[in-house]
Design a protein around this motif. Structure first.
Motif, PDB file in Angstrom:
ATOM      1  N   ALA A 163       0.639  -1.167  -0.065  1.00  0.00           N
ATOM      2  CA  ALA A 163      -0.020   0.052   0.071  1.00  0.00           C
ATOM      3  C   ALA A 163       0.973   1.322   0.119  1.00  0.00           C
ATOM      4  CB  ALA A 163      -0.796   0.019   1.251  1.00  0.00           C
ATOM      5  N   GLN A 173      -6.339   5.229  -3.567  1.00  0.00           N
ATOM      6  CA  GLN A 173      -5.408   3.922  -2.890  1.00  0.00           C
ATOM      7  C   GLN A 173      -6.480   3.300  -1.779  1.00  0.00           C
ATOM      8  OE1 GLN A 173      -1.616   2.084  -2.039  1.00  0.00           O
ATOM      9  NE2 GLN A 173      -2.778   3.048  -3.752  1.00  0.00           N
ATOM     10  N   MET A 177      -6.980  -0.703  -1.718  1.00  0.00           N
ATOM     11  CA  MET A 177      -6.744  -1.426  -0.487  1.00  0.00           C
ATOM     12  C   MET A 177      -7.973  -2.288  -0.118  1.00  0.00           C
ATOM     13  SD  MET A 177      -4.351   1.084   1.751  1.00  0.00           S
ATOM     14  CE  MET A 177      -4.109   0.148   2.844  1.00  0.00           C
ATOM     15  N   LYS A 180      -8.326  -5.084  -2.056  1.00  0.00           N
ATOM     16  CA  LYS A 180      -7.278  -6.181  -1.859  1.00  0.00           C
ATOM     17  C   LYS A 180      -7.674  -7.004  -0.613  1.00  0.00           C
ATOM     18  CE  LYS A 180      -3.202  -4.088  -3.748  1.00  0.00           C
ATOM     19  NZ  LYS A 180      -1.788  -3.669  -3.551  1.00  0.00           N
ATOM     20  N   CYS A 185      -6.366 -10.369   1.108  1.00  0.00           N
ATOM     21  CA  CYS A 185      -5.179  -9.674   1.731  1.00  0.00           C
ATOM     22  C   CYS A 185      -5.333  -9.821   3.077  1.00  0.00           C
ATOM     23  CB  CYS A 185      -5.089  -8.307   1.217  1.00  0.00           C
ATOM     24  SG  CYS A 185      -3.654  -7.316   2.152  1.00  0.00           S
ATOM     25  N   PHE A 188      -0.704  -5.786   5.411  1.00  0.00           N
ATOM     26  CA  PHE A 188      -0.121  -4.653   4.252  1.00  0.00           C
ATOM     27  C   PHE A 188       1.374  -4.370   4.927  1.00  0.00           C
ATOM     28  CE2 PHE A 188      -4.729  -3.817   3.329  1.00  0.00           C
ATOM     29  CZ  PHE A 188      -4.565  -3.901   1.953  1.00  0.00           C
ATOM     30  N   THR A 190       3.765  -0.815   3.749  1.00  0.00           N
ATOM     31  CA  THR A 190       3.796   0.210   3.034  1.00  0.00           C
ATOM     32  C   THR A 190       4.910   0.761   2.354  1.00  0.00           C
ATOM     33  OG1 THR A 190       3.980   1.611   4.877  1.00  0.00           O
ATOM     34  CG2 THR A 190       1.891   0.863   4.661  1.00  0.00           C
ATOM     35  N   VAL A 206      -7.485   3.900   6.816  1.00  0.00           N
ATOM     36  CA  VAL A 206      -7.724   2.368   6.666  1.00  0.00           C
ATOM     37  C   VAL A 206      -8.016   1.664   8.024  1.00  0.00           C
ATOM     38  CG1 VAL A 206      -5.991   2.489   4.913  1.00  0.00           C
ATOM     39  CG2 VAL A 206      -5.072   2.024   7.012  1.00  0.00           C
ATOM     40  N   VAL A 213      -1.158  -3.350   9.333  1.00  0.00           N
ATOM     41  CA  VAL A 213      -0.492  -2.512   8.460  1.00  0.00           C
ATOM     42  C   VAL A 213       0.852  -2.419   8.884  1.00  0.00           C
ATOM     43  CG1 VAL A 213      -0.157  -0.222   7.591  1.00  0.00           C
ATOM     44  CG2 VAL A 213      -2.352  -1.252   7.469  1.00  0.00           C
TER      45      VAL A 213
END
Lengths: 300, 225
Positions: A163, A173, A177, A180, A185, A188, A190, A206, A213
């Motif tokens: 991401a 974006q 995501m 995904k 997913c 993530f 980044t 997010v 993340v």
């Protein structure tokens, strides 16, 4: 070990990165190649290391072979697999191969375009995209290929994706995501961000996705590297203020300064996310010091 | 329109090396618009070939040489001039070359048919007489209804169907900083239309069997196979 197991245990996950070389890595009884050695330097400080896939669209040792080698040296690899060089048969086949060879984690990427690499006249594949790859990989985990054919044995892979918090417009974006995550997913990683407020805003958007993340950290080693990234690497911007701080110290002190700046940034970043992915580009030796300094800031 | 560019003269001279008499056939369709194969360019090439010592038996430019009907109508009356040549060179797209070859075969002539242009894609004229742009891949499975009338298959360097890659920056493509990121264009268009929610739909992998070459269009049946 799958990274998803660590996230489930609320572990703050630390990963590094290995870039396979342009060349064969048959050991012939000798020491590990340099890129493995660099990962071994941080073996006790990271949970896993990404193994890049023809990074920068430059032809190198295959990521799957390098992932297996990495595992043989006791590190947990995250096999990066891109859509650039494989059609849908090859992607599924390589995912089956990865699981067969003991790989537990994959990072499903689009891949840099052929035109920025060292084989510019090659035919780019891009038969499928990263969202579709995630959906296909989730299907393999569920025991079916993308055509609905039953597999003799399902894969068991933790599925990661990339991401970019720097992306403008950010909402586009976020839409990708979301797709995904819907495709399968599970975590993530980044692109790096050097402005904590920008990352904070990204994380607020997010958070609702409910997927861990990991903040990507490229250690800026010199003002020249910052300039190079800004001029040649799309998707990452090193702010002038960051570059100026580096430029304000003698060259001999760049490493010390970079370590201090990385620590200060990550102190702010760590509480916002579920892990850090280091891309140290040769300076993996600073990672232990950085981690010691920021550990109190890991979210509980 | 099929976009074309001129082959280097040296390559053309090499292609007709050993042939003394040449028939030059252009195309008053796309190649004329591209200023690569209209009658003016036919005369220009003929003059250059003459300077190389070639004898020119024919200088014509049918309207759309890629259409067998036009090619037949135009070339049949000049069959003798084609027959007098050792080779034909066509200033048209690859289709025009092959239709010209088919026409010569139908006329009972066995003569080499050479190409003087490179075909560079299905092009749309965006600035008249100045710039044409590839905007459609003829993928056989049009998704423009989902993407605000902007084709990511063609305009995205990676033909991504579910959003931009990580290489997009400041609305530009990682491949060429002068090229707009197709997905930012699509996002802005969908936002303007108030249809951003459509972008959240998963787009399945394309069915590339619809692009398996060579495709044949059955016009009366309305199908391509």
């Amino acid at each position: 070990m799958k990274l998803t197991e660590l996230f489930q245990k609320k572990t703050f996950v630390i990963t590094g990165e290995v870039g396979p070389v342009k060349g064969c890595s048959r050991l012939n009884g000798g020491p590990p190649p340099d890129y493995i050695q660099e990962a071994l330097n941080i073996k006790d400080h990271v949970h896993a290391v990404n193994v890049t896939d023809n990074q920068g669209a430059a032809m190198r040792l295959g990521a799957l072979a390098a992932s297996v080698l990495t595992k043989q040296f006791g590190l947990e690899p995250i096999f990066q697999i891109t859509c650039r060089d494989r059609n849908r048969l090859a992607i599924q086949s390589d995912l089956l191969a990865a699981c067969t060879l003991g790989i537990d984690n994959v990072l499903c990427l689009t891949g840099d375009h052929i035109k920025i690499g060292d084989h510019k006249s090659a035919k780019p594949v891009f038969d499928i995209d990263s969202v579709q790859m995630l959906k296909i990989a989730a299907g393999l985990n569920a025991g079916q290929d993308m055509m609905g054919n039953q597999l003799s044995q399902a894969t068991n892979l933790a599925l990661g994706a990339a991401a970019n918090p720097n992306f403008e417009p950010l909402d586009l974006q976020i839409i990708k995501m979301e797709k995904k995550v819907a495709a399968g997913c599970e975590f993530f990683q980044t692109q790096p961000v050097y402005e904590p407020r920008k990352f904070e805003m990204f994380m607020k958007k997010v958070e609702r996705l409910g997927v861990p993340v990991m903040f990507g950290m490229v250690v800026i080693k010199s003002p020249g590297m910052a300039t190079f990234i800004n001029e040649n690497v799309t998707g990452i911007t090193v702010p002038e203020a960051w570059t100026n701080q580096m430029a304000g110290v003698p060259k001999a002190d760049y490493k010390k300064k970079a370590t201090a700046m990385t620590i200060e940034l990550l102190k702010e970043i760590a509480p916002m996310c579920q892990g850090i992915h280091f891309m140290p580009f040769g300076w993996s030796d600073i990672i232990p010091e950085v981690l010691d300094a920021i550990r109190p800031y890991f979210p509980q | 329109m099929i976009g074309t560019t001129k082959k280097p003269l040296e390559e053309i001279f090499q292609a007709v090396d050993g042939y003394a008499k040449i028939a030059v056939v252009g195309c008053d369709g796309c190649a004329k618009v591209c200023m690569t194969g209209g009658l003016d360019q036919v005369h220009e090439l003929a003059a250059q070939l003459k300077e190389q010592g070639k004898e020119i038996t024919l200088e014509v430019s049918p309207e759309r040489t890629c259409n067998i009907m036009h090619a037949r109508n135009f070339l049949t009356p000049v069959k003798d001039q084609i027959a007098a040549a050792d080779a034909v060179i066509v200033l048209g797209c690859g289709g025009a070359v092959q239709i010209t070859r088919q026409t010569t075969e139908e006329l009972g002539l066995t003569i080499p048919v050479k190409v003087g242009l490179d075909s560079v894609g299905h092009m749309d004229m965006v600035i008249p007489g100045v710039m044409a742009m590839e905007q459609c891949q003829e993928c056989g499975q049009c998704i423009l209804n989902e993407t605000g009338g902007i084709c990511p298959v063609t305009k995205c360097a990676k033909s991504l169907l579910n959003g931009p890659c990580g290489g997009s920056e400041n609305g530009k493509c990682e491949v060429d900083p002068n090229r707009d990121c197709a997905w930012v264009l699509i996002y802005n268009r969908m936002a303007a239309l108030g249809e951003l929610e459509r972008l959240q739909r998963y787009m399945a992998p394309k069915d590339y069997s619809k692009m398996s070459k060579p495709r044949v269009l059955y016009i009366k049946e309305g199908r391509c196979a």
